[in-house]
Design a protein around this motif. Structure first.
Motif, mmCIF file in Angstrom:
data_model
loop_
_atom_site.group_PDB
_atom_site.id
_atom_site.type_symbol
_atom_site.label_atom_id
_atom_site.label_comp_id
_atom_site.label_asym_id
_atom_site.label_seq_id
_atom_site.Cartn_x
_atom_site.Cartn_y
_atom_site.Cartn_z
ATOM 1 N N SER A 145 91.152 69.593 -52.525
ATOM 2 C CA SER A 145 92.496 69.255 -52.975
ATOM 3 C C SER A 145 92.529 67.758 -53.263
ATOM 4 O O SER A 145 92.630 66.942 -52.344
ATOM 5 N N LEU A 146 92.415 67.408 -54.529
ATOM 6 C CA LEU A 146 92.427 66.003 -54.911
ATOM 7 C C LEU A 146 93.749 65.333 -54.564
ATOM 8 O O LEU A 146 93.796 64.117 -54.341
ATOM 9 N N SER A 147 94.804 66.103 -54.507
ATOM 10 C CA SER A 147 96.120 65.522 -54.207
ATOM 11 C C SER A 147 96.144 64.886 -52.825
ATOM 12 O O SER A 147 96.897 63.944 -52.569
ATOM 13 N N ARG A 148 95.296 65.360 -51.919
ATOM 14 C CA ARG A 148 95.243 64.791 -50.575
ATOM 15 C C ARG A 148 94.766 63.351 -50.597
ATOM 16 O O ARG A 148 95.143 62.541 -49.758
ATOM 17 N N SER A 149 93.918 63.019 -51.559
ATOM 18 C CA SER A 149 93.378 61.660 -51.616
ATOM 19 C C SER A 149 94.358 60.679 -52.243
ATOM 20 O O SER A 149 94.261 59.468 -52.034
ATOM 21 N N GLY A 150 95.315 61.210 -53.014
ATOM 22 C CA GLY A 150 96.256 60.346 -53.702
ATOM 23 C C GLY A 150 95.631 59.616 -54.874
ATOM 24 O O GLY A 150 96.222 58.676 -55.419
ATOM 25 N N LEU A 151 94.438 60.033 -55.287
ATOM 26 C CA LEU A 151 93.704 59.382 -56.377
ATOM 27 C C LEU A 151 93.516 60.348 -57.538
ATOM 28 O O LEU A 151 93.426 61.557 -57.344
ATOM 29 N N SER A 152 93.447 59.787 -58.720
ATOM 30 C CA SER A 152 93.094 60.604 -59.872
ATOM 31 C C SER A 152 91.605 60.920 -59.810
ATOM 32 O O SER A 152 90.845 60.283 -59.055
ATOM 33 N N THR A 153 91.177 61.896 -60.601
ATOM 34 C CA THR A 153 89.756 62.230 -60.631
ATOM 35 C C THR A 153 88.912 61.028 -61.032
ATOM 36 O O THR A 153 87.887 60.734 -60.411
ATOM 37 N N ALA A 154 89.366 60.307 -62.052
ATOM 38 C CA ALA A 154 88.606 59.151 -62.538
ATOM 39 C C ALA A 154 88.488 58.074 -61.462
ATOM 40 O O ALA A 154 87.415 57.487 -61.262
ATOM 41 N N GLU A 211 75.032 55.255 -66.038
ATOM 42 C CA GLU A 211 76.179 55.426 -65.144
ATOM 43 C C GLU A 211 77.072 56.581 -65.604
ATOM 44 O O GLU A 211 77.639 57.300 -64.772
ATOM 45 N N ASN A 212 77.181 56.748 -66.907
ATOM 46 C CA ASN A 212 78.021 57.824 -67.437
ATOM 47 C C ASN A 212 77.493 59.211 -67.074
ATOM 48 O O ASN A 212 78.256 60.185 -67.066
ATOM 49 N N ILE A 213 76.199 59.306 -66.803
ATOM 50 C CA ILE A 213 75.624 60.594 -66.383
ATOM 51 C C ILE A 213 76.306 61.058 -65.106
ATOM 52 O O ILE A 213 76.729 62.206 -64.983
ATOM 53 N N PHE A 214 76.428 60.145 -64.139
ATOM 54 C CA PHE A 214 77.073 60.524 -62.881
ATOM 55 C C PHE A 214 78.560 60.780 -63.094
ATOM 56 O O PHE A 214 79.104 61.759 -62.573
ATOM 57 N N THR A 215 79.207 59.925 -63.848
ATOM 58 C CA THR A 215 80.646 60.091 -64.095
ATOM 59 C C THR A 215 80.937 61.470 -64.683
ATOM 60 O O THR A 215 81.865 62.170 -64.247
ATOM 61 N N ARG A 216 80.132 61.853 -65.658
ATOM 62 C CA ARG A 216 80.351 63.144 -66.330
ATOM 63 C C ARG A 216 80.152 64.315 -65.372
ATOM 64 O O ARG A 216 80.996 65.226 -65.297
ATOM 65 N N HIS A 217 79.050 64.308 -64.643
ATOM 66 C CA HIS A 217 78.760 65.438 -63.756
ATOM 67 C C HIS A 217 79.700 65.461 -62.548
ATOM 68 O O HIS A 217 80.137 66.543 -62.113
ATOM 69 N N ALA A 218 80.002 64.297 -61.987
ATOM 70 C CA ALA A 218 80.896 64.254 -60.827
ATOM 71 C C ALA A 218 82.293 64.725 -61.207
ATOM 72 O O ALA A 218 82.959 65.435 -60.439
ATOM 73 N N THR A 219 82.747 64.338 -62.390
ATOM 74 C CA THR A 219 84.061 64.785 -62.861
ATOM 75 C C THR A 219 84.092 66.306 -62.998
ATOM 76 O O THR A 219 85.046 66.966 -62.561
ATOM 77 N N GLU A 220 83.049 66.854 -63.580
ATOM 78 C CA GLU A 220 82.968 68.313 -63.725
ATOM 79 C C GLU A 220 82.919 68.999 -62.367
ATOM 80 O O GLU A 220 83.580 70.024 -62.146
ATOM 81 N N LEU A 221 82.150 68.438 -61.439
ATOM 82 C CA LEU A 221 82.040 69.019 -60.104
ATOM 83 C C LEU A 221 83.399 69.046 -59.412
ATOM 84 O O LEU A 221 83.799 70.068 -58.832
ATOM 85 N N LEU A 222 84.122 67.941 -59.479
ATOM 86 C CA LEU A 222 85.435 67.866 -58.848
ATOM 87 C C LEU A 222 86.431 68.835 -59.487
ATOM 88 O O LEU A 222 87.183 69.523 -58.784
ATOM 89 N N GLU A 223 86.426 68.887 -60.800
ATOM 90 C CA GLU A 223 87.381 69.753 -61.491
ATOM 91 C C GLU A 223 87.118 71.222 -61.185
ATOM 92 O O GLU A 223 88.053 72.007 -60.972
ATOM 93 N N LYS A 224 85.843 71.607 -61.143
ATOM 94 C CA LYS A 224 85.520 73.004 -60.843
ATOM 95 C C LYS A 224 85.830 73.346 -59.389
ATOM 96 O O LYS A 224 86.325 74.442 -59.091
ATOM 97 N N ALA A 225 85.555 72.412 -58.478
ATOM 98 C CA ALA A 225 85.844 72.651 -57.065
ATOM 99 C C ALA A 225 87.351 72.737 -56.829
ATOM 100 O O ALA A 225 87.824 73.547 -56.020
ATOM 101 N N GLU A 226 88.104 71.913 -57.553
ATOM 102 C CA GLU A 226 89.572 71.963 -57.450
ATOM 103 C C GLU A 226 90.095 73.301 -57.961
ATOM 104 O O GLU A 226 90.949 73.940 -57.320
#
Length: 213
Positions: A159-168, A138-153
Motif C-alpha cells: 500500500s503505497l498510500s501508507r508511505s505518503g510518497l508517490s511512486t516516483a 540509472e533509468n534501468i532501475f527506475t523503470r523496473h522498480a516502478t513496474e514492480l511497485l505498480e504491479k505489487a500495488e
C-alpha cells in the motif's frame, strides 16, 4: 539458390552481428582493465591486449578511450537490464523481489566498480565523459522498480498510500538509500549485498498493507 539480394542481406546481417560481437568483446575487456588499473593507467593498447585484438581493430570501432568507456557503460547496463528482467519474472513475495531487484542493479554495479580501489576515479570519468550512459544505467532501475511497485500495488501486496510518497518519490528514495548503503571503507560485495537485503526488508515492511505487518 538464393538471389543476389538475399545473399547481400545475409552478408550485411552477418557483418553487423560480427561488429556487435566485437564491440561487446572490447567493452568487456575494457571493464576488466578499468576495474583493475583505473582509467588513466589503461591505454588503448592495454584494452586491445586484454581483448586479444590488434590495436588497429579498436580504432575501427572507437575514436579513443572515452568512446570505449561509454560503450563499456552501455554494455554493463545491458547485462544489468537482463538480470532485472529475470527478477521481474520471479514468483516471490514483494520484499524478496525488491531485494533481488536491488541486487541485480546496485549489487551488480558494485561488483563491477564499487569494490575496487579505482572507484573514485571511475566515478569522475562517468561524470565527465559518460553522463548520458550513467543516466541510462540509472533509468534501468527506475523503470523496473516502478513496474514492480505498480504491479505489487495492483495485486494488494503493498500500500503505497501508507508511505505518503508517490511512486516516483519512493523509487528515488530507494535509490538514495541504496547509494548510502555503500558507506564505509571498502565494503565487500557480500556486505553490500546484505545491506541491500536489509533495505528491501525495511522498505517492504513500510509498504505492507494494514493488518499484514
Amino acid at each position: 539458390m538464393a538471389d543476389s539480394s538475399e545473399s547481400s542481406g545475409t552478408g550485411a546481417n552477418s557483418c553487423a552481428e560480427d561488429a556487435t560481437t566485437r564491440i561487446e568483446q572490447i567493452a568487456d575487456a575494457a571493464l576488466r582493465r578499468f576495474a583493475r588499473y583505473g582509467f588513466k593507467r589503461t591505454s588503448m593498447d592495454d584494452i586491445a591486449k586484454e581483448a586479444g585484438l590488434a590495436k588497429a581493430t579498436l580504432y575501427l570501432h572507437f575514436k579513443g578511450k572515452d568512446d570505449v568507456f561509454r560503450a563499456m557503460m552501455l554494455r554493463t547496463g545491458q547485462r544489468v537490464d537482463a538480470r532485472c528482467q529475470r527478477v521481474m519474472a520471479m514468483a516471490a513475495p514483494f520484499p524478496e523481489r525488491l531485494a533481488a531487484l536491488l541486487d541485480a542493479h546496485f549489487g551488480t554495479g558494485y561488483a563491477c566498480f564499487g569494490a575496487g580501489e579505482h572507484l573514485l576515479e571511475l566515478k569522475a570519468v562517468m561524470t565527465s565523459v559518460a553522463s548520458a550512459e550513467v543516466q541510462v544505467f540509472e533509468n534501468i532501475f527506475t523503470r523496473h522498480a516502478t513496474e514492480l511497485l505498480e504491479k505489487a500495488e495492483a495485486a494488494g501486496e503493498i500500500s503505497l498510500s501508507r508511505s505518503g510518497l508517490s511512486t516516483a518519490t519512493f523509487v528515488a528514495t530507494l535509490m538514495q538509500a541504496a547509494a548510502g548503503a555503500k558507506a564505509g571503507a571498502r565494503l565487500s560485495c557480500e556486505t553490500y549485498g546484505a545491506r541491500l537485503r536489509d533495505l528491501a526488508s525495511v522498505f517492504g515492511a513500510a509498504l505492507a498493507p494494514t493488518g499484514r505487518d
